[in-house]
Design a protein around this motif. Structure first.
Motif, PDB file in Angstrom:
ATOM      1  N   ILE A  90       0.849  -1.305  -0.037  1.00 30.71           N
ATOM      2  CA  ILE A  90      -0.040   0.073  -0.148  1.00 30.71           C
ATOM      3  C   ILE A  90       0.871   1.318  -0.015  1.00 30.71           C
ATOM      4  CG2 ILE A  90      -1.622   1.543   1.454  1.00 30.71           C
ATOM      5  CD1 ILE A  90      -3.269  -1.115   2.007  1.00 30.71           C
ATOM      6  N   PRO A  91       1.954   1.454   0.960  1.00 34.41           N
ATOM      7  CA  PRO A  91       2.647   2.588   0.635  1.00 34.41           C
ATOM      8  C   PRO A  91       3.113   2.974  -0.474  1.00 34.41           C
ATOM      9  CG  PRO A  91       3.093   1.333   2.759  1.00 34.41           C
ATOM     10  CD  PRO A  91       2.050   0.787   2.059  1.00 34.41           C
ATOM     11  N   SER A  92       3.792   1.759  -1.129  1.00 33.04           N
ATOM     12  CA  SER A  92       4.383   1.927  -2.602  1.00 33.04           C
ATOM     13  C   SER A  92       3.352   2.422  -3.725  1.00 33.04           C
ATOM     14  CB  SER A  92       4.967   0.490  -3.002  1.00 33.04           C
ATOM     15  OG  SER A  92       6.184   0.166  -1.889  1.00 33.04           O
ATOM     16  N   GLN A  93       2.300   1.841  -3.503  1.00 29.01           N
ATOM     17  CA  GLN A  93       1.113   1.936  -4.471  1.00 29.01           C
ATOM     18  C   GLN A  93       0.622   3.645  -4.250  1.00 29.01           C
ATOM     19  OE1 GLN A  93      -1.615  -1.045  -3.355  1.00 29.01           O
ATOM     20  NE2 GLN A  93      -1.008  -2.481  -4.807  1.00 29.01           N
ATOM     21  N   LEU A  94       0.731   3.932  -2.937  1.00 28.97           N
ATOM     22  CA  LEU A  94       0.204   5.404  -2.616  1.00 28.97           C
ATOM     23  C   LEU A  94       1.334   6.130  -3.470  1.00 28.97           C
ATOM     24  CD1 LEU A  94      -1.727   7.432  -1.263  1.00 28.97           C
ATOM     25  CD2 LEU A  94      -0.113   7.092   0.738  1.00 28.97           C
TER      26      LEU A  94
END
Length: 588
Positions: A90-94
């Motif tokens: 999720i952090p990388s996708q964000l």
């Protein structure tokens, strides 16, 4: 102050009061302000409508058309899709989503960039079984920051450029905003990457039409056309290419129904029976150059007259118990049945061969002016007009090339900005990269009305000397401040005002004041004008101050107070980082 100056200030205060009250839409408020200014005599009748011929109106309208053409091309979505398959956390996708929407906002209007990439965010949230609220507000804020990097990213930059030209004879050019905007964009990305836990994690958006009707998949029929990247690939490769979001339930080759085996190689002319969510089906059709059922017939018509609409079969419909093929919908009415969905059931037949029932949801294509009458005749209730792109992928790069040429022409000073962008907007329509109907639909006429109405009011503040007096009062308040404090005051004032006014209205009011304010303090106006643009473009506190924030309110399931949780520290960061950054790039 003289009577005319007092009247100008009263008009300004009254206009801001109407904006804050919210009883009238912002364009209506601007018209009221213009009529009041003419009535009390601070705007001459001969000058009342000259704002509508101003270059700003042409530039903003043209930028909206260009933005829509690039958005329609799907080029940016395609670039994002290639990268998104390799990123799972999720952090990388964000970070990927916020960076993508920010960079896109530098090339097209930020609300268009956000609307274009929101489906990707919702798709990622669904895969991770996470709330869309994790992605959507950070993306909205990133789009606002990205819009600060170029003149076309947001309306305030265009307006500030004109004010500088009036003050110094030289406007800001396309990429004059880039050093400041890019620096704030990078800082903002880092903050959003690590600050997103400030957002509530359990928000859920408003249910979509499919969710409300308990619809999981549509079924549609598409043909592999010449030049499709699917030619020569196996069924298994097709499934992997689309991350198995779309199922291949049938394959027809000639008169034979082929076995849907993973090792079967696809050929030109193969007819695929596809199932999946409508957004996934649209992406597959556009990216893999497939022709939807009946697309060949519709292609013979004027493309501007063809539309796609969703409709539900009512209990007394003539469609119940029949198929589209039996009813000869295409031959008799000129309507193509593109897709069918049924609650709680997975359909595998060709759309034209499905026996329809009450409650079935249909995606129909036909002459947009006659579709409502045909639906009433068939007993189907229209639900929503869809934006399925039919054949636009073939001209996807054309809009990007035209936009690039316009940006080069303005950046090099080859032609004036208004001429370059008007010509580019005309070209995307003439070449078919954007249909004429869509070009008129995407222009935000209330924004143009507001600009045209407020320009004479803004000029009245200057001509009567009222803006000079207001600026002098600000200068007195800032007399004891160091230079950075004066710039920070303008930036903070613009940022504080813009949630209650439209950002374009904020700049029309604040930019002349900021310019005179700089003159009274003995400084060059550049830093103060840039600070005005940054402040007006940085509305992170409310869902109503900017369209981007409003756009994510429902899908993200946010509440009014949620915006300040993430937006207040980001606003403070913009002031703390933006002030020295502006002074470094634009010394006083």
């Amino acid at each position: 102050m003289s009577l005319s100056q007092w009247l100008s200030v009263i008009t300004l205060v009254g206009m801001m009061g109407l904006f804050l009250w919210g009883r009238f839409r912002y364009d209506v408020t601007a018209v009221i302000a213009l009529l009041a200014a003419v009535l009390i005599g601070i705007v001459k009748p001969a000058d009342a409508f000259k704002g509508f011929s101003d270059d700003i109106v042409i530039i903003v309208g043209s930028a909206l058309v260009l933005s829509a053409a690039v958005q329609r091309s799907g080029v940016i979505e395609l670039a994002l899709g290639v990268t998104a398959r390799r990123i799972r956390r999720i952090p990388s996708q964000l970070l990927l989503l916020t960076a993508s929407v920010g960079l896109a906002s530098a090339l097209i209007k930020n609300v268009g960039a956000l609307a274009m990439l929101m489906p990707a965010a919702l798709q990622m949230a669904k895969k991770n079984e996470a709330s869309p609220s994790v992605f959507l507000m950070p993306m909205s804020f990133a789009s606002l920051l990205g819009g600060l990097m170029t003149m076309v990213g947001t309306s305030p930059n265009i307006i500030v450029s004109r004010v500088r030209e009036e003050m110094t004879g030289e406007p800001f050019r396309m990429f004059d905003y880039f050093p400041t905007g890019f620096g704030l964009f990078i800082v903002g990305l880092l903050f959003l990457r690590f600050g997103y836990p400030l957002l509530p994690r359990n928000r859920r958006g408003v249910p979509t039409l499919g969710e409300a009707l308990n619809i999981s998949d549509y079924v549609t029929q598409a043909t592999i056309t010449e030049g499709s990247p699917l030619i020569g690939r196996t069924v298994e490769e097709f499934m992997d290419r689309n991350e198995r979001q779309v199922t291949l339930t049938g394959l027809l080759r000639g008169d034979m129904r082929g076995d849907v085996h993973p090792t079967v190689h696809l050929e030109e002319g193969d007819i695929l029976i596809l199932g999946g969510p409508p957004e996934a089906l649209e992406r597959v059709v556009a990216r893999d150059q497939l022709a939807l059922v009946g697309q060949e017939e519709s292609g013979e018509r004027d493309g501007d007259e063809i539309g796609v609409i969703e409709a539900v079969v009512t209990t007394d419909s003539a469609l119940i118990g029949r198929t589209a093929g039996r009813l000869l919908m295409r031959e008799r009415l000129g309507i193509n049945l593109i897709a069918v969905a049924r609650a709680g059931e997975r359909l595998t037949n060709k759309p034209g061969q499905i026996v329809l029932r009450a409650g079935d949801v249909l995606v129909l294509q036909g002459p947009i002016d006659r579709l409502p009458d045909h639906l009433a005749q068939l007993g189907a209730l229209p639900l929503a007009q869809r934006s399925i792109r039919l054949g636009s992928a073939k001209r996807g790069w054309l809009a990007v090339v035209i936009l690039g040429l316009a940006m080069i022409a303005t950046a090099t000073g080859l032609v004036p900005v208004a001429i370059a962008f008007f010509a580019a907007a005309s070209l995307v329509v003439i070449t078919g990269a954007l249909p004429v109907r869509e070009a008129y639909d995407v222009v935000e006429w209330p924004i143009l009305i507001m600009l045209g109405a407020l320009i004479p009011v803004s000029e009245a503040l200057q001509s009567t000397g009222a803006s000079g007096i207001l600026a002098t009062q600000l200068a007195h308040a800032a007399a004891m401040l160091p230079p950075w404090g004066a710039v920070a005051l303008i930036l903070t004032t613009a940022m504080a005002v813009t949630p209650f006014l439209n950002n374009a209205a904020t700049v029309l009011v604040m930019a002349p004041i900021a310019a005179v304010f700089a003159h009274d303090l003995g400084y060059r106006p550049d830093a103060f004008l840039i600070a005005t643009a940054v402040g007006a473009g940085s509305d992170f506190l409310t869902p109503i101050g900017h369209q981007c924030n409003t756009l994510v309110l429902g899908p993200g399931g946010y509440r009014f107070s949620d915006y300040a949780r993430l937006g207040a520290p980001l606003s403070l960061l913009v002031i703390l980082i933006g002030t020295p950054l502006i002074l470094w790039i634009w010394p006083l």
